[in-house]
Design an enzyme around this catalytic site. Structure first.
Site, PDB file in Angstrom:
ATOM      1  CB  THR A  13      -0.280 -15.908 -20.585  1.00  0.00           C
ATOM      2  OG1 THR A  13      -1.362 -16.766 -20.209  1.00  0.00           O
ATOM      3  CG2 THR A  13       0.936 -16.211 -19.724  1.00  0.00           C
ATOM      4  CB  SER A  15      -3.025 -10.064 -20.584  1.00  0.00           C
ATOM      5  OG  SER A  15      -1.619 -10.009 -20.728  1.00  0.00           O
ATOM      6  N   GLY A  18      -9.759  -8.736 -23.895  1.00  0.00           N
ATOM      7  CA  GLY A  18     -10.635  -9.706 -23.268  1.00  0.00           C
ATOM      8  C   GLY A  18     -10.437  -9.869 -21.771  1.00  0.00           C
ATOM      9  CB  ILE A  19     -10.916 -12.874 -19.632  1.00  0.00           C
ATOM     10  CG1 ILE A  19     -12.402 -13.109 -19.903  1.00  0.00           C
ATOM     11  CG2 ILE A  19     -10.553 -13.297 -18.216  1.00  0.00           C
ATOM     12  CD1 ILE A  19     -12.805 -14.575 -19.935  1.00  0.00           C
ATOM     13  CB  SER A 139     -13.846 -22.951 -20.639  1.00  0.00           C
ATOM     14  OG  SER A 139     -15.104 -22.895 -21.274  1.00  0.00           O
ATOM     15  CE1 TYR A 152     -11.342 -23.082 -25.539  1.00  0.00           C
ATOM     16  CE2 TYR A 152     -13.532 -23.870 -24.928  1.00  0.00           C
ATOM     17  CZ  TYR A 152     -12.505 -22.957 -24.784  1.00  0.00           C
ATOM     18  OH  TYR A 152     -12.631 -21.934 -23.876  1.00  0.00           O
TER      19      TYR A 152
END
Length: 261
Positions: A13, A15, A18-19, A139, A152
């Site tokens: 997801t 996608s 970025g990562i 994170s 966050y």
């Protein structure tokens, strides 16, 4: 080590960049069939067109998976996956005392409930087949809550609780559940944020290193990670080789979190 995802169906997801995009590219290169996801048709179509140069077995799904409506459309179209990477997320600084309920809910629905819904949908099929991988992209902010992004950090800590609890719920099934914790990573979004209004003439890598020195001074690598470096961990923990790793919080934070465990 030969990581091979031949005959595996993978959903990543968030996608289109970025990562998530780096992970999707890695899965494709290792033989998987991949569905990528973004909020807009344009971004999904552009990402799919690029990734088909790597391997044709890629499909796209446009929709905000922070909403139940998009989730239902996705599951109806793609009822089974062997690997689920819950990468979709939103972030952004805002002071605790001016962050409204609506913003707390938006972050929670996108960062947390998207993964809850998708794991609930796809884990049973993995259990039936006796093999599966679920990965939550958390994170370092999950354990190092940023004062300017408490809402966050809260969602990222929530992902750790869900991934650990779900791993225990799926004990002995052949399905592993883990969390990957990136630190400062030079994705397109972060690069844009760091360079906005910067007139120093420094490269984006130099600007990122200066940011880390000021705001993440505990970093051991003293630079931002690349998206491919984070994707490497995602691919490994999703592979057959990582069969004894579950319920783990795996940091790719460059040593930002000052802990030996």
């Amino acid at each position: 080590m030969n990581i091979d995802f031949t005959d595996k169906r993978v959903l990543v997801t968030g996608s289109t960049a970025g990562i998530g995009f780096a992970a999707a590219k890695g899965f494709l290169a290792a033989g998987a069939s991949v569905v990528i996801n973004g909020r807009s048709e344009d971004s999904v179509e552009a990402a799919v067109a690029f990734l088909r140069k790597v391997r044709p077995k890629v499909d796209g799904f446009a929709g905000d998976l922070g909403t139940a409506k998009a989730y239902e459309r996705l599951v109806a179209r793609h009822p089974d996956f062997d690997v689920l990477v819950n990468n979709i997320g939103v972030y952004g600084p805002q002071d605790f005392f001016v962050t409204p309920d609506s913003e707390w809910d938006r972050f929670f629905q996108t960062n947390v409930m998207s993964g809850v819904r998708l794991s609930r949908a796809y884990a049973p099929g993995m259990v039936d087949r006796g093999w599966g991988r679920i990965v939550f992209i958390s994170s370092e902010s999950a354990v190092n809550i940023p004062a300017d992004m408490i809402h966050y950090g809260f969602t990222k800590t929530s992902q750790l609780a869900i991934s650990r609890g779900l791993a225990k719920r799926l004990a002995g099934t052949g399905v592993t559940v883990n969390a990957v914790l990136p630190g400062p990573t030079l994705s397109e979004g972060v690069a844009g944020m760091l360079t906005a209004g910067n007139t120093s003439g420094d490269s984006v890598e130099q600007i990122a290193a200066s940011f880390i020195a000021e705001h993440r001074s505990s970093s051991i690598i003293r630079r931002a990670a690349t998206v491919d470096e984070v994707a490497n961990m995602i691919l490994y923990v999703s592979s057959a080789q990582a069969s004894a790793t579950t319920g783990a919080a795996l940091r790719v934070d460059g040593g930002v979190v000052d802990s030996i465990v």
